[in-house]
Scaffold this motif. Structure first.
Motif, short mmCIF file in Angstrom:
data_model
loop_
_atom_site.label_atom_id
_atom_site.label_comp_id
_atom_site.label_asym_id
_atom_site.label_seq_id
_atom_site.Cartn_x
_atom_site.Cartn_y
_atom_site.Cartn_z
N ALA A 141 -9.01 3.98 25.09
CA ALA A 141 -9.19 3.15 26.40
C ALA A 141 -10.01 1.98 26.24
CB ALA A 141 -9.60 4.04 27.49
N PRO A 142 -9.62 0.96 26.45
CA PRO A 142 -10.57 -0.34 26.06
C PRO A 142 -11.90 -0.39 26.51
CG PRO A 142 -8.60 -0.97 27.62
CD PRO A 142 -8.46 0.51 27.41
N VAL A 143 -12.17 0.33 27.73
CA VAL A 143 -13.50 0.24 28.42
C VAL A 143 -13.70 1.91 28.73
CG1 VAL A 143 -13.69 -2.00 28.99
CG2 VAL A 143 -12.55 -0.41 30.57
N GLU A 144 -15.21 1.80 28.71
CA GLU A 144 -15.86 3.28 29.46
C GLU A 144 -16.44 2.84 30.58
OE1 GLU A 144 -16.91 6.00 25.70
OE2 GLU A 144 -17.85 3.99 25.37
N PRO A 145 -15.72 2.81 31.61
CA PRO A 145 -16.38 2.49 33.01
C PRO A 145 -17.34 3.66 33.82
CG PRO A 145 -14.06 3.40 33.36
CD PRO A 145 -14.17 3.37 31.89
N SER A 146 -18.41 2.89 33.96
CA SER A 146 -19.07 4.09 34.72
C SER A 146 -18.61 4.47 35.98
CB SER A 146 -20.65 3.62 35.28
OG SER A 146 -20.30 2.44 36.30
N LYS A 147 -17.52 3.80 36.67
CA LYS A 147 -16.70 4.38 37.50
C LYS A 147 -15.42 3.33 37.77
CE LYS A 147 -19.46 1.23 40.54
NZ LYS A 147 -20.37 1.04 39.75
N VAL A 148 -14.40 4.25 38.11
CA VAL A 148 -13.22 3.46 38.41
C VAL A 148 -12.90 3.64 40.01
CG1 VAL A 148 -10.46 3.72 38.03
CG2 VAL A 148 -12.19 4.42 36.40
N VAL A 149 -12.76 2.25 40.53
CA VAL A 149 -12.59 2.20 41.89
C VAL A 149 -11.12 1.97 42.16
CG1 VAL A 149 -13.43 1.02 44.00
CG2 VAL A 149 -15.15 1.13 42.05
N CYS A 150 -10.64 2.74 43.10
CA CYS A 150 -9.10 2.55 43.10
C CYS A 150 -8.83 2.08 44.69
CB CYS A 150 -8.55 3.88 43.09
SG CYS A 150 -8.68 4.77 41.36
N VAL A 151 -7.69 1.55 44.82
CA VAL A 151 -7.28 0.86 46.10
C VAL A 151 -6.05 1.44 46.45
CG1 VAL A 151 -6.60 -1.13 47.57
CG2 VAL A 151 -8.49 -1.38 45.69
N GLY A 152 -5.90 2.21 47.81
CA GLY A 152 -4.80 2.82 48.03
C GLY A 152 -4.11 1.80 49.04
N LEU A 153 -2.65 2.36 49.09
CA LEU A 153 -1.95 1.29 50.14
C LEU A 153 -2.06 -0.24 50.16
CD1 LEU A 153 -2.75 3.85 52.92
CD2 LEU A 153 -0.78 3.99 51.20
N ASN A 154 -1.80 -0.57 48.83
CA ASN A 154 -2.00 -2.14 48.80
C ASN A 154 -0.61 -2.81 48.51
OD1 ASN A 154 -3.49 -4.45 48.86
ND2 ASN A 154 -3.67 -4.44 46.58
#
Length: 252
Positions: free
Chosen positions: A50-63
């Motif tokens: 995985a190219p980065v190690e995020p502190s969080k993954v923020v997801c957007v629903g219904l876009n």
């Protein structure tokens, strides 16, 4: 440019992908002080992570409007956001593990935004300036649990439910990119980011009103219509114009 995180005989490293060679850096590509070491590795000598190690993954629903329709959701007044834990992140060619407690696991092809610098309460211009680059993502979802719970945390958060990769591409216009998911060689989703309800700069600005986004954090921008189930043994490919293909298999 294409930036990679990889494992080699020397351990985990970062580099710039130039055709079939990786120019090794002395630190993370997110660090502006990182520079080339002079070492070049063949792509065959490394395993991409995985190219980065995020502190969080923020997801957007219904876009995407048609995706909201297929799930029988009304279009939201504001972007719908939720989180995936960093333990859900895997890289290209890694296996998605089918949870024992789910009977329906779905693929969701998404454009992922990689944040390059910390922002809070950013304007859309500041948000755009804070983007380091883009990669492919699969927002894997236990659909039966999502429907059962009425909220999305459990269904989205299993280990291995956030494949990212294979690299981060910079200097890319996110406003008009073809995006597809391909299941066992058959195209299941096919759309374009011009169909976003909320475009990337506005999404990043909106999220930054809620939480600080830090370098390496990832924002998933929503999936188009055509989501559907996977089974153990399946191969899922997320293909995005200008980036490439993220390929993963499913195991029990």
């Amino acid at each position: 440019m294409k930036y990679v995180r990889f494992r080699s005989k020397s351990g985990i490293g970062y580099g710039i992908l130039e055709e079939e060679k990786v120019q090794v850096l002395d630190g993370s590509f997110l660090n502006p002080l990182s520079k080339p070491t002079g070492t070049m590795l063949s792509i065959d000598e490394v395993a991409l992570l995985a190219p980065v190690e995020p502190s969080k993954v923020v997801c957007v629903g219904l876009n995407y409007a048609l995706h909201a329709k297929e799930l029988e959701h009304l279009l939201p007044d504001d972007p719908v956001i939720f989180l995936k834990p960093k333990t859900s992140v895997i890289g290209p060619d890694a296996e998605i593990v089918y949870p024992k407690i789910s009977q329906q696991v779905d693929y969701e092809a998404e454009l992922a935004v990689v944040i390059g610098k910390s922002i809070k309460e950013a304007t859309e211009i500041e948000a755009l300036e804070a983007i380091f680059g883009y990669t492919c993502a699969n927002d894997v979802t236990a659909r039966d649990l999502q429907k059962k719970d009425g909220q999305w945390t459990r269904s989205k958060s299993f280990d291995t439910f956030c494949p990212l990769g294979p690299w981060v591409v910079t200097d890319l216009d996110s406003s008009q990119l073809d995006i597809q998911s391909i299941l066992n060689g058959e195209t299941k989703q096919s759309s374009n980011t011009q169909n976003f309800i909320t475009p990337v700069p506005k999404l990043i600005s909106f999220i930054s009103q809620v939480m600080t986004l830090n370098p390496g954090d990832v924002v998933l921008t929503g999936t188009p219509e055509g989501v559907g189930p996977v089974r153990p043994g399946d191969e899922v490919v997320v293909k995005i114009q200008g980036i490439g293909e993220l390929r993963n298999t499913v195991k029990k």
